[in-house]
Design a protein around this motif. Structure first.
Motif, PDB file in Angstrom:
ATOM      1  N   PHE A 104       0.829  -1.206   0.000  1.00  0.00           N
ATOM      2  CA  PHE A 104       0.000   0.000   0.000  1.00  0.00           C
ATOM      3  C   PHE A 104       0.863   1.256   0.000  1.00  0.00           C
ATOM      4  CE2 PHE A 104      -2.378   3.331   2.321  1.00  0.00           C
ATOM      5  CZ  PHE A 104      -3.326   3.575   1.328  1.00  0.00           C
ATOM      6  N   LEU A 105       1.945   1.246   0.755  1.00  0.00           N
ATOM      7  CA  LEU A 105       2.862   2.394   0.754  1.00  0.00           C
ATOM      8  C   LEU A 105       3.435   2.618  -0.647  1.00  0.00           C
ATOM      9  CD1 LEU A 105       4.819   1.814   4.084  1.00  0.00           C
ATOM     10  CD2 LEU A 105       3.303   3.744   3.580  1.00  0.00           C
ATOM     11  N   GLU A 106       3.808   1.537  -1.313  1.00  0.00           N
ATOM     12  CA  GLU A 106       4.325   1.653  -2.672  1.00  0.00           C
ATOM     13  C   GLU A 106       3.273   2.252  -3.596  1.00  0.00           C
ATOM     14  OE1 GLU A 106       7.311  -2.256  -2.528  1.00  0.00           O
ATOM     15  OE2 GLU A 106       5.358  -2.369  -3.519  1.00  0.00           O
ATOM     16  N   PHE A 107       2.039   1.783  -3.467  1.00  0.00           N
ATOM     17  CA  PHE A 107       0.957   2.294  -4.306  1.00  0.00           C
ATOM     18  C   PHE A 107       0.708   3.771  -4.025  1.00  0.00           C
ATOM     19  CE2 PHE A 107      -3.364   3.239  -5.504  1.00  0.00           C
ATOM     20  CZ  PHE A 107      -3.511   2.581  -6.721  1.00  0.00           C
ATOM     21  N   ALA A 108       0.628   4.134  -2.743  1.00  0.00           N
ATOM     22  CA  ALA A 108       0.345   5.519  -2.378  1.00  0.00           C
ATOM     23  C   ALA A 108       1.422   6.474  -2.880  1.00  0.00           C
ATOM     24  CB  ALA A 108       0.193   5.642  -0.862  1.00  0.00           C
ATOM     25  N   ARG A 109       2.661   6.012  -2.893  1.00  0.00           N
ATOM     26  CA  ARG A 109       3.763   6.871  -3.342  1.00  0.00           C
ATOM     27  C   ARG A 109       3.691   7.167  -4.836  1.00  0.00           C
ATOM     28  NH1 ARG A 109       9.091   4.964   0.236  1.00  0.00           N
ATOM     29  NH2 ARG A 109       8.219   5.682   2.237  1.00  0.00           N
ATOM     30  N   THR A 110       3.104   6.288  -5.588  1.00  0.00           N
ATOM     31  CA  THR A 110       2.981   6.513  -7.030  1.00  0.00           C
ATOM     32  C   THR A 110       1.589   6.990  -7.432  1.00  0.00           C
ATOM     33  OG1 THR A 110       2.498   4.161  -7.372  1.00  0.00           O
ATOM     34  CG2 THR A 110       4.789   4.867  -7.611  1.00  0.00           C
ATOM     35  N   HIS A 111       0.659   7.019  -6.476  1.00  0.00           N
ATOM     36  CA  HIS A 111      -0.704   7.498  -6.728  1.00  0.00           C
ATOM     37  C   HIS A 111      -1.126   8.398  -5.569  1.00  0.00           C
ATOM     38  CE1 HIS A 111      -0.356   3.722  -9.006  1.00  0.00           C
ATOM     39  NE2 HIS A 111      -1.215   4.238  -9.852  1.00  0.00           N
ATOM     40  N   GLU A 159     -13.475  -8.584  13.340  1.00  0.00           N
ATOM     41  CA  GLU A 159     -13.613  -7.394  12.507  1.00  0.00           C
ATOM     42  C   GLU A 159     -12.908  -6.178  13.113  1.00  0.00           C
ATOM     43  OE1 GLU A 159     -17.354  -5.428  10.212  1.00  0.00           O
ATOM     44  OE2 GLU A 159     -17.475  -5.433  12.410  1.00  0.00           O
ATOM     45  N   VAL A 160     -12.975  -6.033  14.424  1.00  0.00           N
ATOM     46  CA  VAL A 160     -12.341  -4.883  15.074  1.00  0.00           C
ATOM     47  C   VAL A 160     -10.846  -4.848  14.764  1.00  0.00           C
ATOM     48  CG1 VAL A 160     -11.754  -3.818  17.284  1.00  0.00           C
ATOM     49  CG2 VAL A 160     -14.054  -4.724  16.920  1.00  0.00           C
ATOM     50  N   HIS A 161     -10.206  -5.997  14.789  1.00  0.00           N
ATOM     51  CA  HIS A 161      -8.779  -6.043  14.486  1.00  0.00           C
ATOM     52  C   HIS A 161      -8.512  -5.607  13.045  1.00  0.00           C
ATOM     53  CE1 HIS A 161      -9.171  -8.967  17.873  1.00  0.00           C
ATOM     54  NE2 HIS A 161      -8.057  -8.364  18.264  1.00  0.00           N
ATOM     55  N   ALA A 162      -9.374  -6.016  12.132  1.00  0.00           N
ATOM     56  CA  ALA A 162      -9.206  -5.631  10.729  1.00  0.00           C
ATOM     57  C   ALA A 162      -9.310  -4.118  10.556  1.00  0.00           C
ATOM     58  CB  ALA A 162     -10.248  -6.336   9.863  1.00  0.00           C
ATOM     59  N   TRP A 163     -10.316  -3.510  11.192  1.00  0.00           N
ATOM     60  CA  TRP A 163     -10.470  -2.054  11.086  1.00  0.00           C
ATOM     61  C   TRP A 163      -9.306  -1.328  11.756  1.00  0.00           C
ATOM     62  CZ3 TRP A 163     -13.915   1.027   8.491  1.00  0.00           C
ATOM     63  CH2 TRP A 163     -14.980   0.373   7.837  1.00  0.00           C
ATOM     64  N   ALA A 164      -8.796  -1.868  12.856  1.00  0.00           N
ATOM     65  CA  ALA A 164      -7.667  -1.232  13.547  1.00  0.00           C
ATOM     66  C   ALA A 164      -6.425  -1.255  12.667  1.00  0.00           C
ATOM     67  CB  ALA A 164      -7.396  -1.941  14.873  1.00  0.00           C
ATOM     68  N   ILE A 165      -6.147  -2.391  12.038  1.00  0.00           N
ATOM     69  CA  ILE A 165      -4.979  -2.491  11.164  1.00  0.00           C
ATOM     70  C   ILE A 165      -5.157  -1.603   9.944  1.00  0.00           C
ATOM     71  CG2 ILE A 165      -3.648  -4.051   9.698  1.00  0.00           C
ATOM     72  CD1 ILE A 165      -4.324  -6.293  11.715  1.00  0.00           C
ATOM     73  N   MET A 166      -6.366  -1.586   9.386  1.00  0.00           N
ATOM     74  CA  MET A 166      -6.613  -0.732   8.233  1.00  0.00           C
ATOM     75  C   MET A 166      -6.409   0.735   8.591  1.00  0.00           C
ATOM     76  SD  MET A 166      -9.996  -0.351   5.808  1.00  0.00           S
ATOM     77  CE  MET A 166     -11.020   0.297   7.143  1.00  0.00           C
ATOM     78  N   GLY A 167      -6.899   1.152   9.758  1.00  0.00           N
ATOM     79  CA  GLY A 167      -6.723   2.538  10.176  1.00  0.00           C
ATOM     80  C   GLY A 167      -5.263   2.909  10.304  1.00  0.00           C
ATOM     81  N   MET A 168      -4.469   2.011  10.861  1.00  0.00           N
ATOM     82  CA  MET A 168      -3.032   2.248  10.963  1.00  0.00           C
ATOM     83  C   MET A 168      -2.419   2.398   9.575  1.00  0.00           C
ATOM     84  SD  MET A 168      -0.130  -0.146  12.803  1.00  0.00           S
ATOM     85  CE  MET A 168      -0.373  -1.522  11.666  1.00  0.00           C
ATOM     86  N   ASN A 169      -2.787   1.507   8.663  1.00  0.00           N
ATOM     87  CA  ASN A 169      -2.229   1.556   7.317  1.00  0.00           C
ATOM     88  C   ASN A 169      -2.594   2.849   6.590  1.00  0.00           C
ATOM     89  OD1 ASN A 169      -1.297  -0.982   7.897  1.00  0.00           O
ATOM     90  ND2 ASN A 169      -2.547  -2.053   6.388  1.00  0.00           N
ATOM     91  N   VAL A 170      -3.836   3.288   6.764  1.00  0.00           N
ATOM     92  CA  VAL A 170      -4.285   4.516   6.088  1.00  0.00           C
ATOM     93  C   VAL A 170      -3.425   5.703   6.513  1.00  0.00           C
ATOM     94  CG1 VAL A 170      -6.155   6.215   5.983  1.00  0.00           C
ATOM     95  CG2 VAL A 170      -6.653   3.783   5.664  1.00  0.00           C
ATOM     96  N   PHE A 171      -3.187   5.847   7.798  1.00  0.00           N
ATOM     97  CA  PHE A 171      -2.428   7.010   8.259  1.00  0.00           C
ATOM     98  C   PHE A 171      -0.933   6.862   8.017  1.00  0.00           C
ATOM     99  CE2 PHE A 171      -6.419   8.068  10.266  1.00  0.00           C
ATOM    100  CZ  PHE A 171      -6.452   9.438  10.061  1.00  0.00           C
ATOM    101  N   LEU A 172      -0.425   5.652   8.036  1.00  0.00           N
ATOM    102  CA  LEU A 172       0.975   5.462   7.663  1.00  0.00           C
ATOM    103  C   LEU A 172       1.169   5.777   6.177  1.00  0.00           C
ATOM    104  CD1 LEU A 172       1.855   2.211   9.628  1.00  0.00           C
ATOM    105  CD2 LEU A 172       2.753   4.512  10.054  1.00  0.00           C
ATOM    106  N   LEU A 174      -0.558   7.962   4.512  1.00  0.00           N
ATOM    107  CA  LEU A 174      -0.606   9.417   4.400  1.00  0.00           C
ATOM    108  C   LEU A 174       0.724  10.032   4.819  1.00  0.00           C
ATOM    109  CD1 LEU A 174      -2.347  11.964   3.883  1.00  0.00           C
ATOM    110  CD2 LEU A 174      -3.001  11.875   6.300  1.00  0.00           C
ATOM    111  N   ARG A 175       1.250   9.599   5.962  1.00  0.00           N
ATOM    112  CA  ARG A 175       2.490  10.180   6.503  1.00  0.00           C
ATOM    113  C   ARG A 175       3.716   9.809   5.670  1.00  0.00           C
ATOM    114  NH1 ARG A 175       6.713  11.659   7.331  1.00  0.00           N
ATOM    115  NH2 ARG A 175       7.800  12.226   9.268  1.00  0.00           N
ATOM    116  N   TYR A 176       3.841   8.509   5.333  1.00  0.00           N
ATOM    117  CA  TYR A 176       5.072   8.041   4.688  1.00  0.00           C
ATOM    118  C   TYR A 176       4.899   7.716   3.200  1.00  0.00           C
ATOM    119  CZ  TYR A 176       6.732   7.786   9.459  1.00  0.00           C
ATOM    120  OH  TYR A 176       7.082   8.109  10.745  1.00  0.00           O
TER     121      TYR A 176
END
Length: 205
Positions: A104-111, A159-172, A174-176
């Motif tokens: 996802f980080l690779e994708f975000a960096r090019t999109h 499901e809670v764990h999935a949303w927690a990991i997704m939330g972390m990924n979304v903001f990482l 954005l930041r990185y």
């Protein structure tokens, strides 16, 4: 509605050339909305970027809202199609989450435009915005459930764990991925993955 009317309203490309034109319009819309935002972006700006006649736009889309909605769905699919094959190569469930974030980080960096487009969709088309995150979380939850069945992660993941990991990924992402992409993506993914392993990794790992 008659079959004839349904056929008339169907804007799905029927030829390879039509699909290329529609793809060019979606790519141009990503650039237009990514740069200007939904409200300042325009159909004429999209067609200029795509090198298409204005009439070509209306062959495949009815309005600016229509192509924006299609773009949100398309970008969500692009993320899925980029990440999923890479996750399939993971050693286990924990490694799958590391690869998922790395991809996802690779994708975000090019999109980089994806964040502006997805964020604006909350106000332009709330259903598409919600579907993007619900579908992503659903795939993650299914992945975690399979990992639990194999003994890779704790048996109580849900499901809670999935949303927690997704939330972390979304903001990482954005930041990185968008704000500053100078830090190695592999390093960011490894640090985040250590948190996941300590949090939901199977005992004794």
């Amino acid at each position: 509605m008659t079959d004839q009317g349904a056929a008339k309203d169907d804007k799905t490309p029927r030829t390879a050339r039509g699909e290329r034109t529609r793809r060019a319009l979606l790519s141009a819309a990503a650039a237009e909305f990514g740069e200007k935002g939904f409200h300042d972006g325009s159909i004429s700006g999209i067609t200029r970027r795509a090198g298409c006649a204005l009439g070509s736009f209306y062959t495949y889309f009815d309005t600016k809202d229509d192509i924006f909605r299609a773009l949100v769905n398309d970008m969500s699919g692009q993320v899925r199609d980029y990440v999923s094959p890479r996750i399939a190569q993971a050693r286990d469930g924990i490694d799958a989450e590391r690869i998922g974030l790395l991809s996802f980080l690779e994708f975000a960096r090019t999109h980089k435009e994806i964040y502006r487009i997805i964020d604006e969709s909350e106000f332009v088309d709330a259903a598409a915005y919600r579907a993007h995150y619900e579908n992503t979380a659903s795939r993650m939850a299914a992945r975690l459930t399979s990992a639990a069945a194999r003994g890779d992660v704790r048996p109580d993941v849900e499901e809670v764990h999935a949303w927690a990991i997704m939330g972390m990924n979304v903001f990482l992402g954005l930041r990185y991925g968008v704000w500053d992409d100078s830090r190695p993506a592999e390093e960011v993914a490894a640090i985040a993955n250590a948190l996941i392993e300590r949090g939901i990794g199977a005992q004794g790992r």
